[in-house]
Structure formats: C-alpha cells, structure tokens
Design a protein around this motif. Structure first.
Motif, PDB file in Angstrom:
ATOM      1  N   ASN A 555       0.767  -1.257   0.060  1.00  0.00           N
ATOM      2  CA  ASN A 555       0.075   0.186   0.012  1.00  0.00           C
ATOM      3  C   ASN A 555       0.888   1.322  -0.085  1.00  0.00           C
ATOM      4  OD1 ASN A 555      -2.443  -1.476   0.026  1.00  0.00           O
ATOM      5  ND2 ASN A 555      -2.649  -1.489   2.331  1.00  0.00           N
ATOM      6  N   THR A 556       0.427   2.265  -0.710  1.00  0.00           N
ATOM      7  CA  THR A 556       1.354   3.435  -0.970  1.00  0.00           C
ATOM      8  C   THR A 556       0.623   4.333   0.214  1.00  0.00           C
ATOM      9  OG1 THR A 556       1.127   3.413  -3.090  1.00  0.00           O
ATOM     10  CG2 THR A 556       1.573   5.359  -2.529  1.00  0.00           C
ATOM     11  N   ARG A 557       1.796   5.043   0.874  1.00  0.00           N
ATOM     12  CA  ARG A 557       1.637   5.838   1.988  1.00  0.00           C
ATOM     13  C   ARG A 557       2.144   7.186   1.886  1.00  0.00           C
ATOM     14  NH1 ARG A 557      -2.811   3.223   3.563  1.00  0.00           N
ATOM     15  NH2 ARG A 557      -2.345   1.099   4.551  1.00  0.00           N
ATOM     16  N   TRP A 558       1.735   8.412   1.842  1.00  0.00           N
ATOM     17  CA  TRP A 558       2.080   9.502   1.603  1.00  0.00           C
ATOM     18  C   TRP A 558       2.655  10.306   2.833  1.00  0.00           C
ATOM     19  CZ3 TRP A 558       2.759   8.854  -3.220  1.00  0.00           C
ATOM     20  CH2 TRP A 558       1.746   8.180  -4.065  1.00  0.00           C
ATOM     21  N   ASP A 559       2.000  10.371   3.949  1.00  0.00           N
ATOM     22  CA  ASP A 559       2.377  10.832   5.170  1.00  0.00           C
ATOM     23  C   ASP A 559       1.376  10.113   6.393  1.00  0.00           C
ATOM     24  OD1 ASP A 559      -0.299  12.303   5.628  1.00  0.00           O
ATOM     25  OD2 ASP A 559       0.329  13.048   3.731  1.00  0.00           O
ATOM     26  N   THR A 562      -2.613  10.661   6.257  1.00  0.00           N
ATOM     27  CA  THR A 562      -3.362  10.245   5.191  1.00  0.00           C
ATOM     28  C   THR A 562      -3.199   8.539   5.319  1.00  0.00           C
ATOM     29  OG1 THR A 562      -1.392  10.313   3.648  1.00  0.00           O
ATOM     30  CG2 THR A 562      -3.250  11.960   3.586  1.00  0.00           C
ATOM     31  N   GLY A 563      -2.004   8.236   5.871  1.00  0.00           N
ATOM     32  CA  GLY A 563      -1.793   6.604   5.832  1.00  0.00           C
ATOM     33  C   GLY A 563      -2.651   6.101   7.032  1.00  0.00           C
ATOM     34  N   SER A 566      -6.263   6.196   5.943  1.00  0.00           N
ATOM     35  CA  SER A 566      -6.737   5.370   4.858  1.00  0.00           C
ATOM     36  C   SER A 566      -6.724   3.786   5.429  1.00  0.00           C
ATOM     37  CB  SER A 566      -5.569   5.269   3.754  1.00  0.00           C
ATOM     38  OG  SER A 566      -5.804   4.293   2.506  1.00  0.00           O
ATOM     39  N   ALA A 567      -5.732   3.608   6.310  1.00  0.00           N
ATOM     40  CA  ALA A 567      -5.704   2.180   6.905  1.00  0.00           C
ATOM     41  C   ALA A 567      -7.044   2.300   8.003  1.00  0.00           C
ATOM     42  CB  ALA A 567      -4.605   2.043   7.870  1.00  0.00           C
ATOM     43  N   ALA A 672       0.836   1.452   9.032  1.00  0.00           N
ATOM     44  CA  ALA A 672       0.500   2.490   8.303  1.00  0.00           C
ATOM     45  C   ALA A 672       1.066   4.037   8.639  1.00  0.00           C
ATOM     46  CB  ALA A 672      -1.069   2.955   8.185  1.00  0.00           C
ATOM     47  N   GLU A 675       4.809   3.584   7.957  1.00  0.00           N
ATOM     48  CA  GLU A 675       5.287   3.940   6.662  1.00  0.00           C
ATOM     49  C   GLU A 675       5.015   5.697   6.594  1.00  0.00           C
ATOM     50  OE1 GLU A 675       6.028   1.822   3.746  1.00  0.00           O
ATOM     51  OE2 GLU A 675       7.214   1.518   5.329  1.00  0.00           O
ATOM     52  N   GLY A 676       3.935   5.804   6.968  1.00  0.00           N
ATOM     53  CA  GLY A 676       3.608   7.382   6.875  1.00  0.00           C
ATOM     54  C   GLY A 676       4.707   8.332   7.410  1.00  0.00           C
TER      55      GLY A 676
END
Length: 851
Positions: A555-559, A562-563, A566-567, A672, A675-676
């Motif tokens: 999964n793509t995390r931007w920050d 949002t991570g 989204s999760a 999440a 990663e963010g």
C-alpha cells in the motif's frame, strides 16, 4: 483539456510529417456536463478534463510530486534477436481477432529465436492460433459479448440499459472465468498434447488484467504490449481504463487473488497504479513514423512499429476473383468483430453511399452479419458481400478502406497505402481516426452514431483524391522502414530482469529451482534438478521455486495522517463487511442450502503436495481443482442439518470479524503510521530511507531494527544538520528554511516512545521522564510495526501453501518430461552429476555409482 481541431483536405500536396506538429488529441468532446468544474462526458463515454479548472487545480495538490526519469530512450535500431537460453513464454490476450492477430506474429518471431510460446486467449481463436504453429490455451470468455458490451458502454461507464439487463454481473462472471483461465495458462499442461508447461515470462495486453497477479504468484517477469495508448502522457489524451476497471472489477480480482493465487488483496486506491509502481515495461505496437514515442515516457517504454504476420498463402474463391477483375478497384467496407445494434440500417447506409458515389464495394459481413444475404451473393454488379478474407491480401486489391479503426486493420490499410475512413465505436478507435486524419490519409473520423449517407459519401470522395492517396502512400513508405515484430522481440529481451539467470549446472537452461546445501547455494533448471533427485544427490524437500523477478505489492503511504486515515477506513470497511456477514451468511445458507466456509485445499484428496515427478499431466490437472476459482465458490455442502450449517456460517463470519479487528489494530494501523513517518521526509525534499521488503518475520525484524536506528539518528541530528545544509546552499534564507525543516522533522520524529519501550522493559526500569520520552515516533512504531507485519506474512505463508505446492508440482512434472525427452535424444546425465559433485566436494564426500 478539450481541443477542437479541423484538418483541411484541400491543397494537402505532401505527406504529413509527424514532427511538424504534435499528434491531435485522443478525443474532441463537447462540453455538455459539469462544464464549470472542467469535466465533461460525451455520448460515447469518453471523458475530457480541463486541467486549468478550479477542481483540477485543487485535486492536483493532493498528488505526489513525481520526478520524471531522464534516462535516454533505447536505440530502436538495436536488435537482440536471441537470448542466452530458451524460455517458456505465455502471451495472454483479451479482445477481438484484431487484438489477437498481432500477437500471433510476435509469437512466431519469438519461436524463431528458440523460445517456447503459448498464446492464451478466448476459445474461438483456437484454430487460428494452431494453424500458425503456436501452442494454444483457452481462457474462456466470449469476445462477441465483450464487443457488444463495449459498443453499449464505450467509456466503461455502464449505461442504465446495461444495468437493467444484468450486463454488469455477466461481465464480472466472465472476467472471473478469464482470470482463472489466465492463471491456468501459466502452469497447466497443453490441453491437446498434454505436454507440461510452466511459464518463465508473461507477455500480455493490458485488458487481460490477470498478468501482474500471475507474475507475482510465480515471481517471473511481465512485459505489456498493446496497440493503443494506455499510459499517461502530455503528448495526447489517454484512457483511464485502469482506474475505471478497478472500481468495477477490483473485488473480483481480489477475490481471485485470495482464493486461487493465495495472495493478499490490493487496495482499490493502489490497484490502478501497481503497473507504474512496479516499472513494468511496455511496448507499443504502432509505427513511430505515424505516432512518435512521447518525450515523457520513460526508458522502459518502447514504440516499435506495427506487428504484421507473414502474408498468408491465400487463394480467393472464384466469385471474389471474378468480382475484382470485373472493374476498377472497389472500396472496402467492414467492421470486423464489432457487434452492431442495427446491422440492417448500417447496411442500407453503405449501399446508399455506394450508389451515390458510383464506386464498387466489397462489404465484409463480420460478426454483425452485414447484408443479410448469403456469402458470395452479388447485390447488383457493383457490390459483393464476403465472409472472412485475409486483410493482408484483400487490401492490396482495393482503392480505399472503411472500417471501425482497430489498430490492426488501420495498420494493414496504411501499410498498403490505402486512404482510410474510420467509423469509431470505442477504445482506441477514435485515436486512430484522429491519427489517420492528421496524416492526411483520410477524413476526420465519423462516430458510428453520426454515420449518415451524406457524411460517408463525402468521406469516400475525399479518399479517392490524389492528395489522400499520396499521403497514404507516404505513410506506407515510412512503415516499410519499421521492423515492428523484430523490434518488439528486442524490447522484450532488453527488458528481462537480471534475476533471470541460467542454471548453475546446465547454462543452456534457465534456473527454476533454488537449493541450499551447507554454505553452497545453487540455482537449478528443471531438468538438472530431476537428474539429481533421481540419483539421490539432493533431497527434493529442500528444493524451493526460484523467482527471477520477485514482486511485492504494498500500500502506498504519502504521510502519517493520510496513511492512518486510509488504513482506518479500510479497517472500518472490512469490519462492517465482516459484521454484516454474521447475519448475511446464515441467511444465505438458509436460502440456497450452501455453506459459507470454503473447504481447505490442504484437505483435498488431490493435494498437489502428493504429486511426484512421475505423475501424469492428468494428475496435475486434478491438482488444479484444489485451486479452481469457480469450483471453490460453488462447493456443495456436506449432508448436515440446515441449522448446523447456519451456525457454522455465523461462527465462521464471527471469526473473520475478530481476525480483521486484531490484524487491523495490531498490524495494519501501526504499519500505516510507521510507513507514513518513513516517507515524511520526501514531502520536504529529503531522501526517504529504505528498510527493505518485509516478506517474513526475519525481514520484518531487520526492517524494524533499521527503522529504530535510523529514526533515532535522524531525530538527534536533523535539528542541527538541516539549518547547516540550508545555510550552506542558500545563505540566510536557506538557514531559515533549514531550521524550519529540522524543527518540522523533530516534531514528526520525536515523541513519546516510552509506552512502546514499556512493552518489553521491566516494570519500573524507566522513570516517568527518561530519554524514552524523546525517542523517535517513527523508529518506535517501526520497531513494532515491521516485525508484526513480518510475523503476519509468515503466518499467511504457513497457512496458504496450496498454490506453492501446485507450482512445485508443475515444475517437477515439466522437468521429468524434459529429462525423458533429452534421454531419447541420447543426452547423458554424467555432466550434471560431475559438475554438481565438483561444486559440493568441499562440503561432503560423494560416493557415486554411475551404473
């Protein structure tokens, strides 16, 4: 952004030069919907977006900053006609005959270079492919139904009629069948000869959809090839089919991934972008002389030229030969695989056009059965209706061509220097209509809903002018310089990954197994492994499939914000769905008598783990039943009471709910967040640290340790280093910016890590205010999140072995078959044994009896 452009046909005395002006837009759409927002949709479903609108400018701020690759494009004159060892290549194609035919030419050329080629497509094309000397594997699906659906819904946005008629559900069921067939095509024996087959590489057109998931399950390279623009570019508009398709088919694909491939699901937000994230190579099959490669496409994108097969040895029936010899060259009319709503009306329009223009006509009946008369029957002296006839031969005999604008038909007409009228229905057809018009080889495309006698007659008259003929012949001259199929083969070879290596013992074969013996690690081919197994020189239990191109989809995390959001949304959705199943599944059992829980593949009497190298192809076919997507979704219940079945269904759903909750709270949300925080430096231009792919508990522990160490170091040094760097690069203003960056970084990285440390520190070992209070959040989260993710992956791998066992059984079966064939040709085993002995003699002594 919408464009309207009209190309004058008067005074066009020179062929179109592609560098004179950029290619025209993909579509020209009247602004009739939501114009204020900069978005509109026209009648055929195509969408146009005004990038300068307020809505688009606002949404663009949410997109990540992507730095385009600056590597130079490959030299198109480069030819790599052979590869260092032969591969098993499966070519997966979904579409009409026009989509399939170019890949027949490609498969033939790949076969010439020594590869074994299997074309996997719809059942109706079996004879066409077998006659070309290629292997065929059926994937199901009806291309006529697909064409009918696309005519009704050209933009993939379903109409109300399609919804009412149940077309959406039919398409989803068809796609489930195609996905299953594509997976089988990668490792099932030949349905005719029973010859075993395991793919070393996949070539596919994008609409087959199964390609990247099959490649992930096998760990093999994937190369996409297509006849229409599928990738984003500023040079011309492109379809957003990936995004739209994932909204409608994401659930079907994820269900298939889970039940048949035993892979984890992909989020709907990441699904449309996995091909670009994985840098999957593309080869586009059109002439760069007609549409040059856009400057913003990266180095792994090639434009190689149209794919043409060798001209067939065709002898026309007597009625066709007589008609062609009876007068001037006719105009060709035909819409190939398009399924028309009203073929009678289209036929009337064509016949009236022929009458008004005074031309002779050959009309191909196609899938819509234009004309309503028997094949070969003349409708007057100037019209002939025909059935299937090779375009390569027929287009040499005509004066102009009128068709739907499929890439293959367009290419064939232009290659023969014939002016072209395109009546587009959907997909890439409007694009090719605009390209032909821009080149001066035909009029503006005529959308099929606007097809009138007057318009078509005017277009036919233009195609008979000297200017149109000269332009079409100019394009033909350029296309003669292309070697599309050979260039595509070179592109395929050039983009193969470095991990695709030869066998350590037999370098003329690719490595398919990995084997560890003490400190020695071997990569073995199928045949070498079977020789060693037969001689008892290695334990078959220690053989593991070798993946030359491992694929990890994350999964793509931007920050962090949002991570986590989204999760959290994903967890909420999963819990709501699982909670609803507690009530819905028992009701479903009550309604149709089926049980919800699916039987474990490991309990099947045909478990692939029980297959030995000597088992027959039929045995591996039976083993596939344990992974059969359709079968597993329609398993009949055991004979037991309905109440017991309902209770079991409810219990199963409750267990899923608890599992989703535990996984989400303990793994997904912390991961999440971690990663963010990891990618957070990228927002202000700093390098994002890499911790490696988390595949199991070992790699998870390594990633966690790196996260903790790097995070703590960054938190301590960042507040000093960033101001220094800013002052060095930008003076006083840079110092201020660096101070802001450093402070922002510390805020993100420094926080209360005490609670996490208390998970393993002895009670009271840490005072309420210690250094733990200032440990990096990123590092602390990673210390827990990445190992937890690794443990989750290890558990998933331990509980889902059916697909891996099936792959291993297929590898053994093909290796055994190869060994038998090599011995028939007199190949000895001594060389393999001697090489293996020499490579392992430092680890143990062998006492080998060669007799």
């Amino acid at each position: 952004m919408e464009h309207h452009k009209t190309y004058s046909k008067e005074g066009n005395t020179a062929p179109y030069q592609p560098h004179d002006q950029p290619p025209p837009p993909y579509d020209a759409i009247p602004q009739d919907l939501t114009e204020a927002q900069g978005i509109s949709v026209n009648d055929d479903g195509r969408v146009v977006v005004d990038a300068s609108s307020r809505l688009c400018r606002s949404l663009s701020k949410l997109l990540p900053h992507v730095i385009p690759q600056t590597l130079p494009p490959p030299d198109y004159s480069e030819r790599v006609s052979t590869f260092k060892f032969p591969l098993n290549i499966v070519i997966q194609i979904v579409g009409s005959r026009g989509d399939v035919q170019p890949f027949v030419a490609l498969g033939t050329e790949l076969q010439k270079t020594g590869h074994r080629v299997r074309i996997a497509t719809h059942n109706v094309f079996e004879q066409f492919i077998l006659e070309a000397g290629l292997e065929f594997y059926p994937i199901g699906g009806d291309p006529a139904d697909l064409m009918s659906y696309m005519v009704k819904n050209p933009g993939l946005i379903p109409s109300l009629d399609s919804v009412r008629e149940g077309d959406i559900q039919k398409k989803r069921l068809m796609m489930a069948e195609i996905l299953h067939g594509c997976w089988q095509s990668c490792l099932m024996p030949d349905p005719i000869t029973n010859a075993p087959f395991v793919a070393n590489a996949i070539i596919a057109n994008p609409p087959s959809f199964a390609h990247v998931h099959c490649a992930q399950a096998l760990g093999i390279p994937l190369h996409l090839m297509f006849t229409m623009p599928w990738s984003p570019t500023k040079a011309f508009s492109h379809p957003v089919v990936d995004w739209l398709s994932w909204q409608g088919l994401g659930g079907v694909i994820n269900d298939w991934r889970k039940h048949e491939l035993e892979l984890e699901p992909i989020s709907l937000s990441d699904g449309p972008f996995i091909l670009s994230k994985l840098n999957v190579p593309y080869t586009y099959c059109w002439s760069p002389g007609l549409v040059p490669k856009p400057d913003d496409w990266s180095h792994n994108f090639d434009v190689c030229g149209f794919f043409f097969r060798d001209p067939p040895d065709y002898q026309p029936p007597l009625e066709i030969a007589q008609f062609l010899n009876a007068g001037p060259p006719p105009v060709y009319f035909g819409f190939g695989s398009i399924v028309l709503d009203d073929p009678e009306q289209i036929t009337k329009t064509i016949l009236q056009t022929v009458k008004e223009t005074g031309v002779r006509a050959v009309i191909s009946r196609g899938w819509s059965k234009l004309g309503g008369v028997a094949p070969g029957e003349l409708s007057g002296d100037d019209v002939l209706f025909i059935d299937d006839c090779p375009h390569e031969w027929l287009f040499e005999q005509v004066s102009a061509v009128v068709h739907h604008g499929g890439a293959g038909t367009t290419a064939c007409g232009l290659r023969n220097g014939k002016p072209t009228i395109i009546v587009p229905f959907f997909g890439d057809q409007p694009f090719w209509g605009e390209m032909v018009s821009a080149a001066g080889a035909g009029p503006d495309p005529i959308p099929y809903k606007q097809l009138k006698v007057a318009t078509l007659a005017q277009a036919v008259r233009f195609c008979l002018t000297t200017e149109a003929v000269r332009s079409a012949q100019g394009i033909a001259a350029k296309m003669q310089q292309d070697e599309g199929v050979k260039t595509a083969v070179a592109s395929f070879h050039r983009n193969l990954p470095q991990g695709l290596v030869e066998c350590d013992l037999l370098p003329e074969f690719p490595a398919c197994w990995r084997y560890r013996l003490g400190k020695k690690r071997f990569r073995l081919s199928k045949i070498a492994a079977e020789i060693l197994v037969e001689k008892n020189l290695l334990d078959v239990k220690n053989l593991k499939p070798y993946q030359p191109n491992p694929i990890t989809i994350e999964n793509t995390r931007w920050d962090p914000v949002t991570g986590i959001s989204s999760a959290g949304m994903g967890l909420t959705f999963d819990m709501l769905k699982a909670g609803g199943d507690i009530f819905y599944k028992p009701y479903k059992v009550y309604q149709d008598g089926r049980t919800s829980p699916l039987p474990s593949p490991s309990g099947s009497e045909n478990n692939p783990a029980q297959l030995s190298p000597g088992d027959s192809a039929r045995s591996i076919g039976k083993a596939q039943s344990t992974n059969d997507f359709a079968t597993r979704r329609n398993v009949e219940p055991k004979q037991k009471g309905r109440g017991v079945a309902m209770a079991a269904a409810s219990t199963h759903a409750s267990g899923k709910l608890l599992g989703k909750m535990a996984s989400g709270l303990m793994v997904d949300l912390p991961l999440a967040a971690a990663e963010g925080f990891r990618v957070l430096p990228g927002l202000y231009g700093e390098k994002v640290p890499e911790y490696g792919k988390v595949k199991d508990w070992k790699s998870g522990a390594v990633a966690g340790a790196k996260s903790f160490t790097i995070g703590m170091g960054e938190a301590v040094t960042g507040v000093f280093y960033q101001p220094y760097k800013g002052a060095r690069d930008g003076g006083a203003a840079g110092f201020a910016g660096g101070l802001l960056k450093g402070t922002f970084g510390v805020v993100g990285k420094m926080a209360h890590g005490k609670d996490i440390l208390h998970l393993w520190a002895p009670s009271g070992a840490l005072s309420p205010f210690t250094f733990a209070d200032f440990l990096p959040t990123k590092g602390s989260l990673g210390l827990v999140a990445y190992p937890s993710q690794g443990i989750k992956q290890s558990i998933h791998s331990a509980l889902h072995k059916s697909t891996r066992k099936l792959i291993m059984a297929a590898l053994h079966l093909e290796g055994y078959d190869m060994l038998r064939q090599e011995r028939v040709r007199g190949i000895e085993d001594r060389m393999v044994i001697e090489r293996f002995t020499a490579m392992t003699q430092n680890d143990f002594d062998h006492n080998i009896d060669y007799i």
